[in-house]
Design an enzyme around this catalytic site. Sequence first.
Site, PDB file in Angstrom:
ATOM      1  N   TYR A 352       0.852  -1.193   0.000  1.00 11.24           N
ATOM      2  CA  TYR A 352       0.000   0.000   0.000  1.00 11.24           C
ATOM      3  C   TYR A 352       0.886   1.240   0.000  1.00 11.24           C
ATOM      4  CZ  TYR A 352      -4.272   2.638   1.400  1.00 11.24           C
ATOM      5  OH  TYR A 352      -5.348   3.493   1.462  1.00 11.24           O
ATOM      6  N   CYS A 353       0.682   2.122  -0.996  1.00  6.28           N
ATOM      7  CA  CYS A 353       1.371   3.413  -1.064  1.00  6.28           C
ATOM      8  C   CYS A 353       2.896   3.212  -1.078  1.00  6.28           C
ATOM      9  CB  CYS A 353       0.926   4.305   0.087  1.00  6.28           C
ATOM     10  SG  CYS A 353       1.474   6.027  -0.024  1.00  6.28           S
ATOM     11  N   VAL A 354       3.613   3.822  -0.133  1.00  2.85           N
ATOM     12  CA  VAL A 354       5.072   3.734  -0.123  1.00  2.85           C
ATOM     13  C   VAL A 354       5.535   2.291   0.031  1.00  2.85           C
ATOM     14  CG1 VAL A 354       5.162   4.215   2.349  1.00  2.85           C
ATOM     15  CG2 VAL A 354       7.172   4.616   0.976  1.00  2.85           C
ATOM     16  N   GLY A 356       4.047  -0.158  -1.333  1.00  4.60           N
ATOM     17  CA  GLY A 356       3.922  -0.702  -2.672  1.00  4.60           C
ATOM     18  C   GLY A 356       5.102  -0.325  -3.540  1.00  4.60           C
TER      19      GLY A 356
END
Length: 619
Positions: A352-354, A356
Amino acid sequence: MATDADLISDVMKSQVQSLTTLFGQMVPAEGTPEAEATVQWAEVAGRLHSIWTEFQVEQLNKASADKPPHYADPMKWIATVEGVFRQLPLANPEMQQKLWNEGLALVNAVFGQYGIGPRGEEIREQPELPRRDHRFSDPEWRRQPFFAMLHQLYLLMSEQVTGLAESIEGLEPARKAQLLFATRTVVDALSPANFPLTNPVALAKASETRGESLVRGFENLLDDMRKGQLTHTRPGAFVLGENIAVTPGKVVFETPLYQLIQYTPTTDKVLKTPLVIFPPWINRFYILDLNARKSFVRWAVEQGVTVFMVSWKSADASMADLLWDDYIAAQIEAVDFARNRLGVPSAHTIGYCVAGTTLAATLAVLARKGEADKIASATFFTAQVDFEDAGDLKNFIDDQQIETVGRLSPEGYLDGRYLAATFNILRGNDLIWNYVERNYLKGEDYPAFDLLHWNGDVTNLPALWHRNYLRDLYRDNRLAVADSLSACGVPIDLHRIATPCYIQAGREDHIAPPTSVWKLTRYLAGNWAFLLAGSGHIAGVVNPPSTGKYQYWTNDGSPESLADFVEGATEHPGSWWPHWAEWLRNLDPAEVPARGRRKPGGRGDKIVEDAPGRYVSAR
């Protein structure tokens, strides 16, 4: 160092005294003699003065301590564009004349909406004003001509100043974007809704409560100044493990950097290949486990998936030397632990986000080392790898701001309140000024909202790695260049990733814009699926099927760009989670009984503690 509350407090302090005098002289409570009203407002003024004096004494005592408190300053970065901001031609005589003429015409138009009755009384019908804005939707903004004129002039000036910034030529694109963002931020901060004497709704509330709303609001303000962070939700309303992060499970593994939670199955059989979720370490993991209705974790468990969740530790001085390598190695270690614990060759993953972004680097590292088969699939929630079009966050990234991060991290870690303030300012009207008006000016109670609680539950970051991340990825975009970066002893080349990938983007995401998330598809050597979800960075991800909200788009063709994807996309109502679950199951539908190590905490199973674990509550 000041907080975002401090930025407002100077104005409020000077106006609180004016408010008490104003109400004592002009707005006595209905049915109360003027003398009694004056006494009432004098008492309010005395209480405000007493509260402020106690706060000052408290802060003086703190300042004399060995370790003064850290304070976050969400507006400080604007100073870095001060020189550019001065380029707006506000002093140009022609521009001043234009503003004067348009302002005068607007004043005449506004006052023309208000007439005089047959007895000379003012008619206060709701006028049709030229400009609309949700910040001024309350009827109080139109009830009196002065406040109608005030907010209409503000909206006019906002348009003109923003237009001037847009018309500036000769700036580098990055500097121009920074100027535009700074202009919008300053303009939003100067709204008359943000100050007590120019906000008729706050004035009416003060009159109605005979000053009690002023006292409550001032107390709210000082409480936020004490903790160095804007409050969004009712303190104490949520307790980890009681009404948030409640999905049953056990912490089955722990390192100085993270804990690994395994959740208890609720089905007789589960997919053979487990799932390891990597949340961003800039937030708490329970965004994916807010409550039983919203929890992605609980829902995935109910689909027959063995779910592991990484809970990152909030950084402290012991983590000052951590680098990207450590987080990549941690992702590999967590996958290896899940594989070995369950005796399976591979695991599905979500980043998720960073996290990812880091998962993409992890896949590239494993591919370079010939170990790509450890990960059966990778799902990316709003994650970027090519930061060329990374959105408004890029306005915070230049040499001066990166150096500032270092100065704000004397002990080797960045106080999470700085990052929280940064994200708040990206949506300043929604996440800062809205709460200034409601909780400071009007003295309203805070709502009990789990998402807002999570938003304010900040985590500290290792300063060295955070600076490298801003410089190498956001500023220099080196992850997009093959072999420009290295980790775990090998160069990183995203083009080597052949792992099946599922890429989710939020249509309205302002943190990871969909145009930026899409670019991951251009680097992958294997099969991938891209999905565009309705809403943004959080609601676009946390959208359980039971709510029936939003929609998502798919495209079974071979689009070459996000525009091509959208043009040929099919819209589907509701949550995209079932679409993802079907994609995951189609990769490997094999199931096994949910027993043995599939149920953490059984006989002979060594566990650390119950979920959600200690790390999620560490500060």
